[in-house]
Design an enzyme around this catalytic site. Structure first.
Site, PDB file in Angstrom:
ATOM      1  N   GLY A  35       0.834  -1.200   0.000  1.00 37.21           N
ATOM      2  CA  GLY A  35       0.000   0.000   0.000  1.00 37.21           C
ATOM      3  C   GLY A  35       0.860   1.238   0.000  1.00 37.21           C
ATOM      4  O   GLY A  35       1.772   1.350   0.831  1.00 37.21           O
ATOM      5  N   ASN A 109      -6.281  -5.053   7.190  1.00 39.96           N
ATOM      6  CA  ASN A 109      -5.999  -5.510   5.835  1.00 39.96           C
ATOM      7  C   ASN A 109      -7.142  -6.422   5.423  1.00 39.96           C
ATOM      8  O   ASN A 109      -7.382  -7.443   6.061  1.00 39.96           O
ATOM      9  CB  ASN A 109      -4.661  -6.255   5.805  1.00 39.96           C
ATOM     10  CG  ASN A 109      -4.349  -6.870   4.446  1.00 39.96           C
ATOM     11  OD1 ASN A 109      -3.578  -7.813   4.362  1.00 39.96           O
ATOM     12  ND2 ASN A 109      -4.921  -6.358   3.381  1.00 39.96           N
ATOM     13  N   GLY A 110      -7.825  -6.059   4.345  1.00 41.74           N
ATOM     14  CA  GLY A 110      -8.940  -6.867   3.890  1.00 41.74           C
ATOM     15  C   GLY A 110     -10.119  -5.995   3.530  1.00 41.74           C
ATOM     16  O   GLY A 110     -10.001  -4.770   3.450  1.00 41.74           O
ATOM     17  N   CYS A 243      -6.025 -16.182   0.025  1.00 37.65           N
ATOM     18  CA  CYS A 243      -5.987 -15.528  -1.287  1.00 37.65           C
ATOM     19  C   CYS A 243      -4.806 -16.063  -2.106  1.00 37.65           C
ATOM     20  O   CYS A 243      -3.646 -15.779  -1.788  1.00 37.65           O
ATOM     21  CB  CYS A 243      -5.860 -14.015  -1.117  1.00 37.65           C
ATOM     22  SG  CYS A 243      -5.572 -13.155  -2.671  1.00 37.65           S
ATOM     23  N   TYR A 249       1.118 -12.750  -6.990  1.00 34.81           N
ATOM     24  CA  TYR A 249       1.584 -11.390  -7.247  1.00 34.81           C
ATOM     25  C   TYR A 249       1.833 -10.520  -6.005  1.00 34.81           C
ATOM     26  O   TYR A 249       2.850  -9.857  -5.925  1.00 34.81           O
ATOM     27  CB  TYR A 249       0.570 -10.681  -8.151  1.00 34.81           C
ATOM     28  CG  TYR A 249       0.832  -9.198  -8.336  1.00 34.81           C
ATOM     29  CD1 TYR A 249       2.006  -8.736  -8.923  1.00 34.81           C
ATOM     30  CD2 TYR A 249      -0.104  -8.251  -7.918  1.00 34.81           C
ATOM     31  CE1 TYR A 249       2.245  -7.379  -9.088  1.00 34.81           C
ATOM     32  CE2 TYR A 249       0.132  -6.888  -8.091  1.00 34.81           C
ATOM     33  CZ  TYR A 249       1.296  -6.464  -8.681  1.00 34.81           C
ATOM     34  OH  TYR A 249       1.527  -5.121  -8.842  1.00 34.81           O
ATOM     35  N   CYS A 389     -12.576  -8.958  -7.312  1.00 35.91           N
ATOM     36  CA  CYS A 389     -12.365  -9.408  -5.933  1.00 35.91           C
ATOM     37  C   CYS A 389     -13.183  -8.539  -4.992  1.00 35.91           C
ATOM     38  O   CYS A 389     -13.240  -7.322  -5.156  1.00 35.91           O
ATOM     39  CB  CYS A 389     -10.881  -9.297  -5.562  1.00 35.91           C
ATOM     40  SG  CYS A 389     -10.548  -9.718  -3.837  1.00 35.91           S
ATOM     41  N   CYS A 440      -8.743 -19.318  -1.855  1.00 37.55           N
ATOM     42  CA  CYS A 440      -9.731 -18.592  -2.642  1.00 37.55           C
ATOM     43  C   CYS A 440      -9.177 -18.425  -4.049  1.00 37.55           C
ATOM     44  O   CYS A 440      -8.032 -18.005  -4.228  1.00 37.55           O
ATOM     45  CB  CYS A 440      -9.990 -17.211  -2.029  1.00 37.55           C
ATOM     46  SG  CYS A 440     -11.057 -16.165  -3.067  1.00 37.55           S
ATOM     47  N   CYS A 443     -11.282 -14.913  -8.330  1.00 37.07           N
ATOM     48  CA  CYS A 443     -11.071 -14.035  -9.481  1.00 37.07           C
ATOM     49  C   CYS A 443     -10.816 -14.832 -10.754  1.00 37.07           C
ATOM     50  O   CYS A 443     -10.872 -14.289 -11.848  1.00 37.07           O
ATOM     51  CB  CYS A 443      -9.971 -13.010  -9.212  1.00 37.07           C
ATOM     52  SG  CYS A 443      -8.503 -13.647  -8.461  1.00 37.07           S
TER      53      CYS A 443
HETATM   54  S1  SF4 Z   1     -10.920 -13.066  -5.446  1.00 33.53           S
HETATM   55 FE1  SF4 Z   1      -8.773 -13.338  -6.135  1.00 33.53          FE
HETATM   56  S2  SF4 Z   1      -7.662 -11.561  -5.315  1.00 33.53           S
HETATM   57 FE2  SF4 Z   1      -9.617 -11.713  -4.185  1.00 33.53          FE
HETATM   58  S3  SF4 Z   1      -9.172 -12.942  -2.338  1.00 33.53           S
HETATM   59 FE3  SF4 Z   1      -9.886 -14.379  -3.914  1.00 33.53          FE
HETATM   60  S4  SF4 Z   1      -7.998 -15.079  -4.964  1.00 33.53           S
HETATM   61 FE4  SF4 Z   1      -7.497 -13.210  -3.811  1.00 33.53          FE
END
Ligand code: SF4
Length: 484
Positions: A35, A109-110, A243, A249, A389, A440, A443
């Site tokens: 950030g 964070n989140g 995530c 990245y 996201c 997760c 995306c």
């Molecule tokens: S949607 Fe993508 S960027 Fe968002 S938490 Fe899930 S994996 Fe991460």
């Protein structure tokens, strides 16, 4: 850099160190990649919590005299990129309030998926908000709690929010870390001599000489006080949803997140990509810096030599980036320069971690071709990004994601490459094998692990500083982003 998903936020906390604010400053310095819009530190000397926060980079926000005023042995810090709420000082963190439970500073964070509903209810009940940040909802819930202890009030307030939250919380005499039950965002615990350290990524611990102990567990509340460390598990268990994009990245490659080396996972992404999507080529070139680890893996597995055919100017700050298309295109040239001696007459595999809108990728492909490359083959170290996201990452809305609206051939034509190929979802998950159900991947799939109200999806998109035309288009698409 360029047309990328924007990093979310970074948090840091320390308890029991005579230079708590200085350590927090260094920790935030190491987390700057998470950030760049604002930075803040709150410190307590046991009686009073003091706060300093400003817009800008960590190195610009704090100087010696500011840090000297942040007295005490416990502190929390935050670097922010605005995912929800505008980019302005009122939204900078930590948030500091004084209430019946005493002072409390919160760094988050989140992204909370039910923040707007809670906020509207709180406003109806008389709360007056100072910012548009979703984190302030937690502060209001805490202030209104009738619980008898600080810990109980924190648990009561945090139990009402849903979504992604890795929190560092400071009271006059305690440091508290909280991680949502899904564990979306990383949060790690470390030791520095007798002090306890909390950080989004372990690279922050490396800089101050702290030792990583373990992750704060999903759903765990860690309370650090004069009595030592206490772990609470007040939330009902929930499916894990780390995530995966942290590995692709966001996180620094020298960090461990979710218990894994980011460098190892990222390099393996490149190896798997090379096996899945080989191409006859003379040289593998990373798009720096984001594509470097994957390109190394690709070169290793393919046997094609890795060369730094694009050089990044590290002295161009992120402040150069503006949202206008024209400036973004210009920004590519300012930030990257091709190395003709490496590229001329070569069949190039260009490795990067993602294509968002495609405009930057096209500029880079053109640049490599203009430097004499005979072929340019783009390889992406994750699957096509097709959905936004809602858990703390600033993504464009769906219609702006090129992979959501174009076929592979159309993407290839748009970015003017000879070929473009992505890593498969199975390939991506194979790099974290044994834990694939813990991640997760929304995306890439559009399947969201934490549902959110239809209105909330719309609200979150509107919060991403869209043009009016985008908002109008979104209104007609309402429901597109509802959890599946
Ligand atoms: S949607 Fe993508 S960027 Fe968002 S938490 Fe899930 S994996 Fe991460």
């Amino acid at each position: 850099m360029f047309d990328k998903f924007k990093d979310e936020c970074g948090v840091f906390g320390i308890f029991g160190h005579p230079e708590a604010a200085n350590m927090t400053y260094l920790g935030l310095y190491a987390l700057q990649h998470r950030g760049q819009e604002s930075a803040g530190i709150a410190a307590s000397d046991g009686d009073q919590v003091r706060l300093a926060r400003e817009m800008g980079y960590v190195a610009d926000v704090f100087d010696g005299s500011t840090l000297a005023q942040l007295r005490g042995q416990l502190a929390v810090g935050h670097v922010r990129y605005s995912t929800t709420g505008e980019s302005k000082l009122a939204n900078a963190q930590p948030i500091l309030i004084d209430c019946a439970h005493g002072q409390i500073a919160i760094g988050h964070n989140g992204n909370l998926v039910n923040a707007r509903e809670l906020r509207e209810e709180l406003v109806r009940q008389g709360s007056i908000f100072q910012s548009s940040s979703d984190t302030e909802v937690i502060a209001h819930l805490y202030a209104r709690s009738k619980a008898g202890t600080v810990e109980d009030a924190i648990v009561e307030s945090v139990s009402q929010v849903q979504g992604a939250f890795s929190l560092v919380i400071l009271t006059q005499d305690r440091l508290i870390a909280v991680r949502d039950p899904h564990g979306f965002r990383p949060l790690a615990l470390g030791r520095l001599d007798d002090a306890y350290v909390i950080a989004s990524e372990t690279c922050a611990m490396d800089l101050i000489g702290a030792t990583y102990v373990r992750d704060v567990e999903p759903g765990e509340v860690l309370v650090v006080s004069g009595n030592g460390l206490r772990s609470l598990k007040p939330f009902p268990p929930a499916p894990l949803a780390h995530c995966i994009f942290e590995h692709v990245y966001f996180a620094r490659p020298d960090s461990y997140v979710f218990g894994r080396s980011v460098n190892e996972v990222r390099t393996e992404l490149g190896r798997v990509l090379a096996r899945e999507q080989p191409v006859a080529a003379d040289v593998v070139v990373p798009v720096p810096d984001s594509g470097v680890c994957a390109a190394m893996g690709y070169a290793e597995a393919s046997g094609v030599p890795l060369r730094m055919g694009l050089i990044r100017n590290h002295y161009v700050g992120r402040t150069f980036i503006q949202p206008q298309q024209s400036i973004r295109h210009f920004g590519v040239k300012v930030k990257l320069n091709p190395v003709r001696s490496i590229l001329e007459g070569k069949r190039v595999v260009l490795v990067d971690d993602s294509i968002v809108r495609g405009t930057t990728s096209r500029k880079i492909v053109r640049m490599v071709r203009a430097a004499g490359a005979s072929e340019v083959h783009v390889r992406i170290s994750c699957p096509p990004t097709i959905s936004p996201c809602f858990y703390g990452v600033d993504t464009p809305r769906r219609s702006e994601l090129i992979a959501a609206t174009h076929t592979l051939d159309e993407i290839r034509d748009f970015i003017e490459a000879d070929s473009v190929q992505y890593l498969s979802l199975d390939g991506l998950l194979s790099t974290v094998d044994g834990a694939r159900a813990s991640y997760c991947t929304s995306c890439y799939t559009g399947n969201y692990p934490v549902p959110f109200p239809r209105d909330e999806a719309r609200y979150l998109q509107l919060a991403l500083k869209l043009e009016q035309s985008d908002k109008d288009a979104l209104a007609s698409e309402e429901g597109e982003f509802v959890a599946k």
